[in-house]
Design an enzyme around this catalytic site. Structure first.
Site, short mmCIF file in Angstrom:
data_model
loop_
_atom_site.label_atom_id
_atom_site.label_comp_id
_atom_site.label_asym_id
_atom_site.label_seq_id
_atom_site.Cartn_x
_atom_site.Cartn_y
_atom_site.Cartn_z
N HIS A 205 0.80 -1.22 0.00
CA HIS A 205 0.00 0.00 0.00
C HIS A 205 0.84 1.28 0.00
CE1 HIS A 205 0.94 0.12 4.30
NE2 HIS A 205 0.59 1.39 4.25
C1 UD1 Z 1 -2.14 5.77 5.25
C2 UD1 Z 1 -0.86 6.26 5.94
C3 UD1 Z 1 0.15 5.13 6.02
C4 UD1 Z 1 -0.46 3.92 6.69
C5 UD1 Z 1 -1.73 3.53 5.94
C6 UD1 Z 1 -2.42 2.35 6.54
C7 UD1 Z 1 -0.31 8.62 5.52
C8 UD1 Z 1 0.60 9.56 4.82
N1 UD1 Z 1 -0.22 7.35 5.18
O1 UD1 Z 1 -1.81 5.44 3.92
O2 UD1 Z 1 1.26 5.56 6.79
O3 UD1 Z 1 0.47 2.86 6.65
O4 UD1 Z 1 -2.63 4.65 5.94
O5 UD1 Z 1 -3.43 1.89 5.67
O6 UD1 Z 1 -1.08 9.05 6.36
N2 UD1 Z 1 -9.07 5.27 0.57
C9 UD1 Z 1 -10.30 4.74 0.32
N3 UD1 Z 1 -11.00 4.24 1.39
C10 UD1 Z 1 -10.50 4.26 2.65
C11 UD1 Z 1 -9.21 4.80 2.87
C12 UD1 Z 1 -8.52 5.31 1.80
O7 UD1 Z 1 -10.78 4.69 -0.79
O8 UD1 Z 1 -11.18 3.81 3.58
C13 UD1 Z 1 -8.33 5.85 -0.57
C14 UD1 Z 1 -8.09 7.34 -0.33
O9 UD1 Z 1 -9.16 8.07 -0.78
C15 UD1 Z 1 -6.83 7.58 -1.10
C16 UD1 Z 1 -6.08 6.25 -1.00
O10 UD1 Z 1 -7.05 5.27 -0.63
O11 UD1 Z 1 -7.12 7.82 -2.44
C17 UD1 Z 1 -4.98 6.31 0.01
O12 UD1 Z 1 -5.48 6.62 1.32
P1 UD1 Z 1 -4.69 7.58 2.34
O13 UD1 Z 1 -5.44 7.63 3.60
O14 UD1 Z 1 -4.33 8.83 1.66
O15 UD1 Z 1 -3.31 6.85 2.60
P2 UD1 Z 1 -2.95 5.33 2.78
O16 UD1 Z 1 -2.29 4.89 1.54
O17 UD1 Z 1 -4.08 4.52 3.30
#
Ligand code: UD1
Length: 364
Positions: A205
């Protein structure tokens, strides 16, 4: 009574907060009153509310709207909204976990309101500032009144940065969580079961792995060519799903990897306890594998948990290095050394005790 607001927002934080909340409720209910603010960073049911239900976390007092987007956009909006929430809840202390954008937003909102911050999982460094997490953890350590460090190495780092007075060596809260939520009987049973194929749990991820097409393609190709004796399970994180779709790489995975929805923590522990090998870029999973005696290959150039490597339970791998298949075959079935670099799984008790002992008013 000390009034705490715990700010959480991303999946690993729900797990850590569950272990400490459990301690507060069981042994410190006369001293500590805890409320939760959910920043909305993770919002899908399988990434968020499922964890609250399953791990017995208190319902958040405030859940912020989700602000997915660039890091500045989402962190900035979380800062604005968390400040508003903290003003209404008016705590004595704010508790934050780890290194996500929610961690930094929560800590910054609190100090700007002259509320002291306690940071759980402080003092970790990858020395790679391209990782958003590295910047989040450096800044959060710097502005926290108390930094709860999981290891001797983290303590040393905090001292090196002039933060020794704020540092407390308490051990790793994830060890508490694994002890609290894993099933020792299941672990023993699965170890003696004969399985036709070697079970591999894969998670990807991290932005540095998902967001560049050639690198992601190389990683997926290496994993899917491990060999017919390996059976692969991949719980699909939303960031990876989006990347596979955008780069047209979903076909690479089809039929070769058992792709499943994101797992709850209990499901994850069950799969992990049954695994022969973990291949991951997650920080948390590297340690969960270590605690449960499962070999791990980390898909990164560095790790914040080098002790797992020194003890022979973990190694780094990046595209361009030797063959992943060869590495995987060389480590399955091997046992690393015994050791307790992250404490004894009693860190939640130490953190709660420390919170009760300190005079928080001296910080502002
Ligand atoms: C975040 C943390 C990372 C942690 C990880 C655990 C930061 C910088 N990164 O990364 O350190 O290891 O969480 O999972 O804070 N999304 C969805 N549904 C959700 C959650 C996210 O669709 O329930 C999508 C978001 O809209 C985004 C992407 O997934 O487009 C990434 O999500 P984001 O929360 O930005 O960071 P993670 O990659 O999850």
């Amino acid at each position: 009574m000390i009034k705490i607001v715990t700010v959480v927002g991303a999946r690993p934080q729900f797990v850590k907060a569950a272990a400490l909340s459990d301690q507060f409720q069981r042994n410190f209910s006369n001293e500590i009153e805890e409320k939760l603010v959910h920043t909305g960073q993770h919002f899908d049911r399988r990434m968020s509310s499922l964890f609250f239900e399953e791990l017995g976390l208190p319902e958040p007092s405030v859940t912020l709207p989700s602000f997915s987007g660039d890091h500045g956009f989402s962190t900035g909006n979380m800062l604005v909204e968390t400040e508003r929430a903290l003003k209404s809840l008016n705590p004595d202390l704010v508790l934050v976990y780890g290194d996500t954008n929610s961690t930094l937003a929560g800590a910054l909102a609190a100090v700007k309101l002259a509320i002291p911050v306690a940071h759980v999982e402080a003092g970790l460094r990858s020395d790679n500032r391209r990782m958003p997490e590295e910047v989040n953890r450096m800044l959060t350590d710097r502005i926290s009144a108390i930094n709860f460090a999981p290891s001797e190495r983290a303590m040393k780092q905090l001292r090196l940065e002039g933060l020794g007075d704020s540092a407390r060596h308490v051990g790793d809260i994830m060890f508490d969580a694994v002890k609290l939520f894993s099933n020792p009987r299941l672990h023993l049973k699965s170890r003696v079961e004969t399985k036709s194929k070697l079970q591999v749990l894969v998670t990807i991820h991290r932005q540095e792995n998902t967001d560049q097409e050639p690198r992601l393609k190389d990683i997926i190709t290496a994993i899917t060519t491990l060999g017919p004796d390996f059976e692969l399970t991949l719980p699909l994180h939303p960031r990876l799903k989006r990347a596979l779709d955008n780069f047209g790489l979903s076909d690479l995975v089809q039929g070769k990897i058992n792709v499943v929805e994101p797992l709850s923590f209990l499901e994850m522990l069950r799969v992990l306890q049954n695994a022969d090998l973990v291949i991951t870029d997650s920080g948390g999973l590297q340690k969960e594998a270590f605690y449960l005696g499962v070999q791990c290959i980390t898909l990164r150039g560095e790790t914040e948990w080098p002790e797992t490597i020194q003890l022979g339970w973990n190694r780094l791998w990046e595209p361009g290095q030797h063959e992943l298949a060869e590495l995987a075959r060389g480590v399955v079935g091997k046992r690393g050394l015994a050791g307790f670099p992250y404490g004894d799984g009693e860190s939640s008790r130490r953190i709660a005790q420390e919170i009760c002992n300190l005079d928080w008013k001296i910080y502002f």
